[in-house]
Design a protein around this motif. Structure first.
Motif, PDB file in Angstrom:
ATOM      1  N   GLY A   1     -36.354 -27.675  -8.067  1.00  0.00           N
ATOM      2  CA  GLY A   1     -35.664 -28.777  -8.728  1.00  0.00           C
ATOM      3  C   GLY A   1     -35.895 -30.093  -8.021  1.00  0.00           C
ATOM      4  N   ASN A   2     -35.837 -30.089  -6.706  1.00  0.00           N
ATOM      5  CA  ASN A   2     -36.075 -31.294  -5.925  1.00  0.00           C
ATOM      6  C   ASN A   2     -37.478 -31.839  -6.169  1.00  0.00           C
ATOM      7  OD1 ASN A   2     -37.311 -32.434  -3.203  1.00  0.00           O
ATOM      8  ND2 ASN A   2     -35.123 -32.867  -3.113  1.00  0.00           N
ATOM      9  N   ALA A   3     -38.478 -30.945  -6.126  1.00  0.00           N
ATOM     10  CA  ALA A   3     -39.860 -31.378  -6.367  1.00  0.00           C
ATOM     11  C   ALA A   3     -40.034 -31.897  -7.784  1.00  0.00           C
ATOM     12  CB  ALA A   3     -40.820 -30.217  -6.094  1.00  0.00           C
ATOM     13  N   ALA A   4     -39.401 -31.238  -8.760  1.00  0.00           N
ATOM     14  CA  ALA A   4     -39.519 -31.668 -10.156  1.00  0.00           C
ATOM     15  C   ALA A   4     -38.909 -33.047 -10.354  1.00  0.00           C
ATOM     16  CB  ALA A   4     -38.859 -30.642 -11.073  1.00  0.00           C
ATOM     17  N   ILE A   5     -37.749 -33.296  -9.727  1.00  0.00           N
ATOM     18  CA  ILE A   5     -37.130 -34.615  -9.835  1.00  0.00           C
ATOM     19  C   ILE A   5     -38.048 -35.686  -9.265  1.00  0.00           C
ATOM     20  CG2 ILE A   5     -35.262 -36.067  -8.950  1.00  0.00           C
ATOM     21  CD1 ILE A   5     -33.453 -33.559  -9.063  1.00  0.00           C
ATOM     22  N   GLN A   6     -38.565 -35.443  -8.063  1.00  0.00           N
ATOM     23  CA  GLN A   6     -39.391 -36.463  -7.417  1.00  0.00           C
ATOM     24  C   GLN A   6     -40.686 -36.715  -8.188  1.00  0.00           C
ATOM     25  OE1 GLN A   6     -39.414 -36.858  -3.067  1.00  0.00           O
ATOM     26  NE2 GLN A   6     -38.464 -34.836  -2.958  1.00  0.00           N
ATOM     27  N   LEU A   7     -41.335 -35.640  -8.644  1.00  0.00           N
ATOM     28  CA  LEU A   7     -42.596 -35.808  -9.373  1.00  0.00           C
ATOM     29  C   LEU A   7     -42.373 -36.461 -10.731  1.00  0.00           C
ATOM     30  CD1 LEU A   7     -44.316 -32.405  -8.525  1.00  0.00           C
ATOM     31  CD2 LEU A   7     -45.026 -34.668  -7.732  1.00  0.00           C
ATOM     32  N   ALA A   8     -41.298 -36.095 -11.416  1.00  0.00           N
ATOM     33  CA  ALA A   8     -41.021 -36.689 -12.728  1.00  0.00           C
ATOM     34  C   ALA A   8     -40.688 -38.172 -12.590  1.00  0.00           C
ATOM     35  CB  ALA A   8     -39.881 -35.937 -13.411  1.00  0.00           C
ATOM     36  N   ARG A   9     -39.907 -38.531 -11.582  1.00  0.00           N
ATOM     37  CA  ARG A   9     -39.593 -39.941 -11.369  1.00  0.00           C
ATOM     38  C   ARG A   9     -40.845 -40.733 -11.021  1.00  0.00           C
ATOM     39  NH1 ARG A   9     -34.846 -42.188 -10.118  1.00  0.00           N
ATOM     40  NH2 ARG A   9     -36.118 -44.070 -10.432  1.00  0.00           N
ATOM     41  N   TRP A  10     -41.694 -40.173 -10.156  1.00  0.00           N
ATOM     42  CA  TRP A  10     -42.961 -40.831  -9.790  1.00  0.00           C
ATOM     43  C   TRP A  10     -43.803 -41.080 -11.024  1.00  0.00           C
ATOM     44  CZ3 TRP A  10     -47.916 -37.976  -8.603  1.00  0.00           C
ATOM     45  CH2 TRP A  10     -48.904 -38.817  -8.084  1.00  0.00           C
ATOM     46  N   SER A  11     -43.702 -40.170 -11.999  1.00  0.00           N
ATOM     47  CA  SER A  11     -44.515 -40.259 -13.217  1.00  0.00           C
ATOM     48  C   SER A  11     -43.844 -41.070 -14.321  1.00  0.00           C
ATOM     49  CB  SER A  11     -44.838 -38.851 -13.715  1.00  0.00           C
ATOM     50  OG  SER A  11     -45.551 -38.127 -12.728  1.00  0.00           O
ATOM     51  N   GLY A  12     -42.681 -41.640 -14.043  1.00  0.00           N
ATOM     52  CA  GLY A  12     -42.061 -42.556 -14.989  1.00  0.00           C
ATOM     53  C   GLY A  12     -41.048 -41.976 -15.939  1.00  0.00           C
ATOM     54  N   ALA A  13     -40.673 -40.708 -15.777  1.00  0.00           N
ATOM     55  CA  ALA A  13     -39.702 -40.096 -16.682  1.00  0.00           C
ATOM     56  C   ALA A  13     -38.288 -40.539 -16.339  1.00  0.00           C
ATOM     57  CB  ALA A  13     -39.787 -38.581 -16.597  1.00  0.00           C
ATOM     58  N   THR A  14     -37.421 -40.507 -17.363  1.00  0.00           N
ATOM     59  CA  THR A  14     -35.986 -40.562 -17.130  1.00  0.00           C
ATOM     60  C   THR A  14     -35.552 -39.150 -16.747  1.00  0.00           C
ATOM     61  OG1 THR A  14     -35.633 -42.347 -18.723  1.00  0.00           O
ATOM     62  CG2 THR A  14     -33.726 -40.967 -18.173  1.00  0.00           C
ATOM     63  N   VAL A  15     -34.881 -39.003 -15.628  1.00  0.00           N
ATOM     64  CA  VAL A  15     -34.566 -37.671 -15.109  1.00  0.00           C
ATOM     65  C   VAL A  15     -33.053 -37.442 -15.092  1.00  0.00           C
ATOM     66  CG1 VAL A  15     -34.772 -36.072 -13.184  1.00  0.00           C
ATOM     67  CG2 VAL A  15     -36.653 -37.630 -13.710  1.00  0.00           C
ATOM     68  N   ILE A  16     -32.662 -36.354 -15.757  1.00  0.00           N
ATOM     69  CA  ILE A  16     -31.287 -35.862 -15.737  1.00  0.00           C
ATOM     70  C   ILE A  16     -31.316 -34.525 -15.016  1.00  0.00           C
ATOM     71  CG2 ILE A  16     -29.282 -35.245 -17.143  1.00  0.00           C
ATOM     72  CD1 ILE A  16     -30.681 -36.701 -19.493  1.00  0.00           C
ATOM     73  N   THR A  17     -30.282 -34.223 -14.252  1.00  0.00           N
ATOM     74  CA  THR A  17     -30.223 -32.909 -13.621  1.00  0.00           C
ATOM     75  C   THR A  17     -28.819 -32.345 -13.697  1.00  0.00           C
ATOM     76  OG1 THR A  17     -30.824 -31.644 -11.628  1.00  0.00           O
ATOM     77  CG2 THR A  17     -29.712 -33.740 -11.297  1.00  0.00           C
ATOM     78  N   THR A  18     -28.732 -31.026 -13.708  1.00  0.00           N
ATOM     79  CA  THR A  18     -27.443 -30.353 -13.680  1.00  0.00           C
ATOM     80  C   THR A  18     -27.235 -29.710 -12.320  1.00  0.00           C
ATOM     81  OG1 THR A  18     -28.477 -28.386 -14.673  1.00  0.00           O
ATOM     82  CG2 THR A  18     -27.328 -29.907 -16.158  1.00  0.00           C
ATOM     83  N   VAL A  19     -25.991 -29.732 -11.857  1.00  0.00           N
ATOM     84  CA  VAL A  19     -25.619 -29.144 -10.569  1.00  0.00           C
ATOM     85  C   VAL A  19     -24.255 -28.483 -10.718  1.00  0.00           C
ATOM     86  CG1 VAL A  19     -26.935 -30.821  -9.207  1.00  0.00           C
ATOM     87  CG2 VAL A  19     -24.547 -31.299  -9.804  1.00  0.00           C
ATOM     88  N   SER A  20     -23.842 -27.766  -9.673  1.00  0.00           N
ATOM     89  CA  SER A  20     -22.589 -27.019  -9.751  1.00  0.00           C
ATOM     90  C   SER A  20     -21.538 -27.460  -8.742  1.00  0.00           C
ATOM     91  CB  SER A  20     -22.867 -25.522  -9.558  1.00  0.00           C
ATOM     92  OG  SER A  20     -23.463 -25.291  -8.285  1.00  0.00           O
ATOM     93  N   SER A  21     -21.795 -28.562  -8.008  1.00  0.00           N
ATOM     94  CA  SER A  21     -20.822 -29.015  -7.017  1.00  0.00           C
ATOM     95  C   SER A  21     -21.106 -30.466  -6.642  1.00  0.00           C
ATOM     96  CB  SER A  21     -20.886 -28.149  -5.758  1.00  0.00           C
ATOM     97  OG  SER A  21     -22.078 -28.397  -5.044  1.00  0.00           O
ATOM     98  N   PRO A  22     -20.099 -31.168  -6.095  1.00  0.00           N
ATOM     99  CA  PRO A  22     -20.326 -32.544  -5.625  1.00  0.00           C
ATOM    100  C   PRO A  22     -21.402 -32.633  -4.543  1.00  0.00           C
ATOM    101  CG  PRO A  22     -17.982 -32.136  -5.873  1.00  0.00           C
ATOM    102  CD  PRO A  22     -18.668 -30.803  -6.046  1.00  0.00           C
ATOM    103  N   GLU A  23     -21.463 -31.637  -3.645  1.00  0.00           N
ATOM    104  CA  GLU A  23     -22.474 -31.663  -2.596  1.00  0.00           C
ATOM    105  C   GLU A  23     -23.883 -31.556  -3.185  1.00  0.00           C
ATOM    106  OE1 GLU A  23     -24.546 -31.680   1.005  1.00  0.00           O
ATOM    107  OE2 GLU A  23     -22.603 -32.465   0.370  1.00  0.00           O
ATOM    108  N   LYS A  24     -24.060 -30.682  -4.162  1.00  0.00           N
ATOM    109  CA  LYS A  24     -25.366 -30.578  -4.811  1.00  0.00           C
ATOM    110  C   LYS A  24     -25.682 -31.835  -5.611  1.00  0.00           C
ATOM    111  CE  LYS A  24     -25.479 -25.524  -5.031  1.00  0.00           C
ATOM    112  NZ  LYS A  24     -25.529 -24.324  -5.908  1.00  0.00           N
ATOM    113  N   ALA A  25     -24.659 -32.462  -6.168  1.00  0.00           N
ATOM    114  CA  ALA A  25     -24.863 -33.726  -6.879  1.00  0.00           C
ATOM    115  C   ALA A  25     -25.391 -34.796  -5.921  1.00  0.00           C
ATOM    116  CB  ALA A  25     -23.562 -34.180  -7.522  1.00  0.00           C
TER     117      ALA A  25
END
Length: 348
Positions: A174-198
């Motif tokens: 998930g971390n790699a997908a967020i970073q690569l998608a942002r680098w490539s210009g996507a709007t990135v949404i993610t789901t998590v299960s706790s404030p720490e993961k957020a």
């Protein structure tokens, strides 16, 4: 040299610290003096004789030869075989798929492998970053570039104007997908299960973070992406199928690479075909060679550009173990430790 090896399938206790001769590279091969070894879920699953075990051995079954675990790593090329560019000598490299269909992974002081699987690290990149690129990076890259769901290559602008939902944004993939998608210009949404993961997902670069235990996830995602998301990078398809269907854009794709939370995926057929939805399984080891070569090039470019990072500040905490405690490192991954587990193999 020191190495971790196992000769039978089972729990972490089958891993032993052993002495082995330093190997010599053959034609087309390099020898890498390993600094850091990265641990992935497939490492402990293969050791245990699960479905990722390419030899098909059951737990407790003796192997035909000792197996050194771990696919990922980073180190220094200290010898090259016939036909390999001498310029690689002394280069810092990151290693991918060292133990796939081979008995020699990166949990040892020296590893010999085909030259293309030892990729030069950009000067500013740490060994830690190099050891984190392999399986998570390849998985995220393939999810974002599968035919029919994304561009052929990743880089600035290739995902511009589209939205990616990353399930489990605090995990390594998930971390790699967020970073690569942002680098490539996507709007990135993610789901998590706790404030720490957020907090970790935001550190990785996610623009919108949804805690599915604290709010209605579908409504929150649709508020950001009214027409739906173009791609879901999914770690738990069985439990997230209803949510994914609710937020997927027409013609969108769900790429799932694991079965966290259950192994049975149920979908309403009619709803899928009228939505033009695509559900695509992804096993990183089965990715075609051309796509792997593209991943190597794009991941290296992302590192060069500073778009791929590791550590707490990048949303991927690092947890370190010495080589002799590799069993503890694998147990930590098996127990769901958040972040990336690394084994320190050698110092130089």
């Amino acid at each position: 040299m020191k190495a971790i090896a196992y000769t039978r399938r089972g729990g972490p206790d089958v891993l032993e610290l052993v002495e082995r001769p330093i190997p010599e590279p053959g034609p087309g091969e390099v020898r890498v003096r390993v600094r850091v070894s990265g641990v992935n879920p497939t490492d402990w699953k293969a050791r245990g004789g699960g479905p990722t075990d390419w030899k098909g051995a059951a737990p407790g079954q003796t192997l035909p030869a000792p197996q050194v675990p771990h696919q990922d790593g980073a180190g220094l090329v200290d010898a090259v075989g016939e036909g390999v560019d001498q310029g690689l000598l002394g280069r810092r490299v990151w290693i991918w798929e060292a133990a796939w269909m081979r008995p020699d992974g990166t949990a040892q002081e020296y590893v010999v492998l085909p030259a293309p699987q030892a990729v030069p690290l950009p000067d500013h990149a740490s060994y830690d970053l190099g050891a984190c690129l392999g399986i998570p990076g390849f998985t995220a890259h393939r999810a974002l570039t599968l035919p029919g769901s994304g561009p052929d290559r990743l880089g600035p602008g290739t995902w511009a104007g589209r939205t990616v939902l990353v399930a489990g944004g605090a995990g390594a993939v998930g971390n790699a997908a967020i970073q690569l998608a942002r680098w490539s210009g996507a709007t990135v949404i993610t789901t998590v299960s706790s404030p720490e993961k957020a907090r970790l997902a935001r550190a990785a670069g996610a623009e919108h973070v949804v805690d599915y235990r604290a709010e209605d996830a579908a409504s929150a995602i649709r508020a950001v992406a009214p027409r739906g998301v173009d791609l879901v990078v999914e770690v738990a398809p069985a439990v997230n199928a209803e949510l994914d269907q609710a937020v997927l854009a027409f013609g969108g794709t769900v790429v799932y690479y694991s079965n966290d939370g259950g192994n049975t995926l149920t979908l309403p057929v009619f709803d899928q075909f009228i939505a033009g939805a695509r559900w695509q399984g992804l096993l990183v080891y089965a990715v075609p060679p051309k796509a792997k070569a593209q991943a190597v090039a794009d991941l290296t470019a992302a590192v060069e550009a500073g778009a791929l990072r590791v550590g707490e500040a990048a949303g991927l905490p690092l947890h370190r173990y010495p080589l002799e405690k590799t069993a503890e490192a694998q147990r930590a991954v098996q127990d769901g430790t958040i972040g990336r587990v690394l084994v320190d193999v050698g110092e130089f």
